[in-house]
Write a protein that holds these residues in place. Structure first.
Motif, PDB file in Angstrom:
ATOM      1  N   UNK A 112       0.834  -1.203   0.000  1.00 50.18           N
ATOM      2  CA  UNK A 112       0.000   0.000   0.000  1.00 50.18           C
ATOM      3  C   UNK A 112       0.871   1.257   0.000  1.00 50.18           C
ATOM      4  N   UNK A 113       1.842   1.323   0.888  1.00 46.71           N
ATOM      5  CA  UNK A 113       2.663   2.530   0.985  1.00 46.71           C
ATOM      6  C   UNK A 113       3.569   2.712  -0.229  1.00 46.71           C
ATOM      7  N   UNK A 114       3.924   1.631  -0.900  1.00 51.42           N
ATOM      8  CA  UNK A 114       4.682   1.773  -2.149  1.00 51.42           C
ATOM      9  C   UNK A 114       3.851   2.549  -3.166  1.00 51.42           C
ATOM     10  N   UNK A 438     -10.400  -3.980  12.936  1.00 51.60           N
ATOM     11  CA  UNK A 438     -10.176  -2.586  13.320  1.00 51.60           C
ATOM     12  C   UNK A 438      -9.492  -1.764  12.242  1.00 51.60           C
ATOM     13  N   UNK A 439      -8.679  -2.396  11.374  1.00 54.16           N
ATOM     14  CA  UNK A 439      -7.958  -1.593  10.387  1.00 54.16           C
ATOM     15  C   UNK A 439      -7.516  -2.453   9.219  1.00 54.16           C
ATOM     16  N   UNK A 440      -7.232  -1.794   8.117  1.00 55.51           N
ATOM     17  CA  UNK A 440      -6.650  -2.374   6.912  1.00 55.51           C
ATOM     18  C   UNK A 440      -5.527  -1.453   6.456  1.00 55.51           C
ATOM     19  N   UNK A 441      -4.636  -1.908   5.588  1.00 56.09           N
ATOM     20  CA  UNK A 441      -3.577  -1.018   5.113  1.00 56.09           C
ATOM     21  C   UNK A 441      -4.100   0.263   4.476  1.00 56.09           C
ATOM     22  N   UNK A 442      -5.266   0.193   3.860  1.00 53.94           N
ATOM     23  CA  UNK A 442      -5.794   1.369   3.162  1.00 53.94           C
ATOM     24  C   UNK A 442      -6.623   2.281   4.058  1.00 53.94           C
ATOM     25  N   UNK A 454      -1.538  11.089  15.535  1.00 58.77           N
ATOM     26  CA  UNK A 454      -1.152  10.733  14.177  1.00 58.77           C
ATOM     27  C   UNK A 454      -1.821   9.453  13.707  1.00 58.77           C
ATOM     28  N   UNK A 455      -1.606   9.131  12.442  1.00 56.96           N
ATOM     29  CA  UNK A 455      -2.218   7.957  11.827  1.00 56.96           C
ATOM     30  C   UNK A 455      -1.195   7.202  10.997  1.00 56.96           C
ATOM     31  N   UNK A 456      -1.367   5.874  10.976  1.00 54.52           N
ATOM     32  CA  UNK A 456      -0.599   5.008  10.088  1.00 54.52           C
ATOM     33  C   UNK A 456      -1.589   4.320   9.154  1.00 54.52           C
ATOM     34  N   UNK A 457      -1.220   4.198   7.872  1.00 54.87           N
ATOM     35  CA  UNK A 457      -2.103   3.584   6.906  1.00 54.87           C
ATOM     36  C   UNK A 457      -3.010   4.599   6.233  1.00 54.87           C
ATOM     37  N   UNK A 461      -1.483   8.092   5.929  1.00 51.32           N
ATOM     38  CA  UNK A 461      -0.403   7.390   6.599  1.00 51.32           C
ATOM     39  C   UNK A 461       0.979   7.978   6.425  1.00 51.32           C
ATOM     40  N   UNK A 462       1.222   8.731   5.350  1.00 52.39           N
ATOM     41  CA  UNK A 462       2.553   9.303   5.130  1.00 52.39           C
ATOM     42  C   UNK A 462       2.683  10.720   5.678  1.00 52.39           C
TER      43      UNK A 462
END
Length: 478
Positions: A112-114, A438-442, A454-457, A461-462
């Motif tokens: 996802x982050x790529x 609770x969460x997914x990469x997206x 802050x947030x990740x994903x 996420x960036x």
């Protein structure tokens, strides 16, 4: 069978040992798996110098080239899924099927982050004739990251993925109890061609590592997944040098079960998810607030399924729950149960350590737990569920919000008006209705109140890994 990896530090593209080391133990058997080197100050100095050099190169690497390396590393981790999963089960204790899923989840963070690396868009702001105003994003700098022991591979993956996709270099201190997940990640990036110094992996005394790295001028972001107490300490330390923080901290997740739901299905799904990873999940459903009209039906079904959980060594077929990840957790959970029972709670099942070897704790259900019991305010971080009846949704929401934490929350209902109230009134960063995911990469993941910043994903996420620069260009001097 796959062998447990050799335990090393990774600094400036090289694997190395250290003068001191410590044992890594299999929590199911209490047998030593290997000796983990502990970084000293000289190792930290070299890691910082390497990360500074890596930043100069990586921040100038085109986003597409960064994404290609991240995706190559992710593909290698997919190929090595079984080897990584075997290592995770050996050092953490979770059942092998759960370890396999963790590897894929970690890989999905990288994938996802790529993609997000190529979508860090700026914008042009309309301006007067002769003026051009634009917004640009830049990598924030060297990242000092700290990951916990409960998810040895997917937790480091979140932070490494965000940093590398943004063009930052990173020094990761992974958990000493469960180092192999991070080591496998670094191996994949080394084989994928990541330049030396961009990703560095260290282990050691947490206070010594944070005390050295966080005040350094080149460290511009501190990223932690950990307890609220540690998060506050690191945030205070970072504030002394005006360093940004990304904090995913403790939780104590409420589950609101309304009277209109499918009671049996909600109870069974709740019991299964509560025991996942032996309850050692920051989003684990823990405080169940159940409408009084369905309370006993829910409690009976939940307790029946919890008590039937197959507990054992995670490598054995059919095991649903392994041991706690370390010996420190057993007396903590025992004390919480004893305190709750002493104050009037009903122990429906479990409540004590299991077996003579390994760090096993029985799946535990406490009912009618009074508000003055410690466990109502302290996250157990283990296989303990709290079941309490409530009169109505008003009481359920008030009790759900009656802790300092706000990471994840859950609700079971089919009524649109109830759903709307849950969305508007439950104080959490992640709310799930009729599911315990609770969460997914997206999706953006993080907490409110004492559960972090802050947030990740997700597309958000960036953000923590980037700075924002406003550029105003005029055609003439004004």
């Amino acid at each position: 069978m796959y062998s447990y990896p050799e335990l090393k530090l990774f600094i400036n593209g090289e694997w190395r040992g250290a003068a001191e080391d410590m044992a890594v133990v299999n929590p199911a058997t209490e047998e030593e798996l290997g000796r983990l080197p502990k970084a000293g100050i000289s190792d930290l100095q070299e890691a910082l110098a390497a990360a500074e050099q890596g930043l100069r190169l990586w921040s100038r690497t085109p986003p597409r080239a960064r994404a290609d390396i991240i995706l190559r590393a992710a593909a290698l981790m997919r190929e090595r899924q079984e080897e990584i999963a075997q290592s995770i089960t050996a050092e953490h204790g979770k059942p092998l099927p759960q370890a396999r899923l963790e590897v894929i989840r970690g890989v999905e963070f990288f994938e996802w982050d790529a993609g997000e690396a190529m979508r860090v868009y700026g914008r042009v702001i309309p301006a007067a004739p002769g003026s051009h105003i634009s917004v640009h994003h830049h990598p924030i700098g060297v990242v000092a990251a700290f990951s916990p022991w409960n998810f040895p591979m997917s937790q480091p993956a979140r932070k490494i993925a965000g940093a590398l996709a943004s063009g930052c270099s990173i020094i990761l201190k992974a958990a000493e109890e469960t180092p192999a997940g991070a080591i496998h990640i670094v191996r994949a990036f080394e084989d994928a061609g990541l330049p030396a110094g961009v990703l560095n992996l260290i282990f050691g005394t947490p206070s010594e590592i944070s005390g050295y790295l966080i005040p350094q001028p080149s460290v511009r972001l501190v990223a932690l997944t950990g307890s609220t107490a540690v998060g506050r300490q690191l945030t205070a330390l970072a504030a002394q040098s005006d360093t940004r923080v990304l904090m995913e901290l403790g939780g104590h997740a409420p589950v609101i079960v309304c009277e209109d739901t499918d009671v049996e299905r909600a109870a069974i799904s709740g019991a299964v998810r509560k025991m996942r990873n032996a309850g050692q999940v920051c989003t684990s459903p823990t405080r169940f607030f159940i409408h009084q009209d369905i309370f006993e039906q829910f409690a009976e079904a939940f307790t029946r399924r919890a008590a039937a959980t197959v507990v054992g060594n995670g490598v054995e077929p059919g095991v649903e729950m392994g041991p706690l990840a370390n010996d420190r957790r057993v007396p903590v959970l025992s004390a919480l149960v004893e305190d709750a029972v002493a104050k009037g709670a009903e122990l429906r099942c479990g409540g004590a350590a299991m077996g003579e070897r390994g760090y096993f704790f029985a799946p535990t259900v406490l009912a009618n737990v009074p508000d003055n019991a410690r466990i109502m305010q302290e996250e157990p971080f283990g296989p303990i569920a709290i079941l309490n009846p409530v009169r109505d949704l008003d009481e359920a929401i008030a009790r759900a919000n009656a802790v300092p934490y706000g990471l994840a929350g859950y609700g079971f209902t089919n009524r649109a008006d109830y759903m709307a109230r849950l969305v508007d009134e439950v104080e959490v960063g992640n709310l799930s209705i009729n599911t315990l995911e609770a969460s997914l990469p997206e999706t953006p993941f993080g907490g409110v109140k004492a559960s972090g910043y802050g947030r990740e994903g997700g597309t958000e996420g960036l953000e923590s890994y980037l700075t924002i620069k406003n550029v105003w260009h005029s055609a003439e001097i004004r």
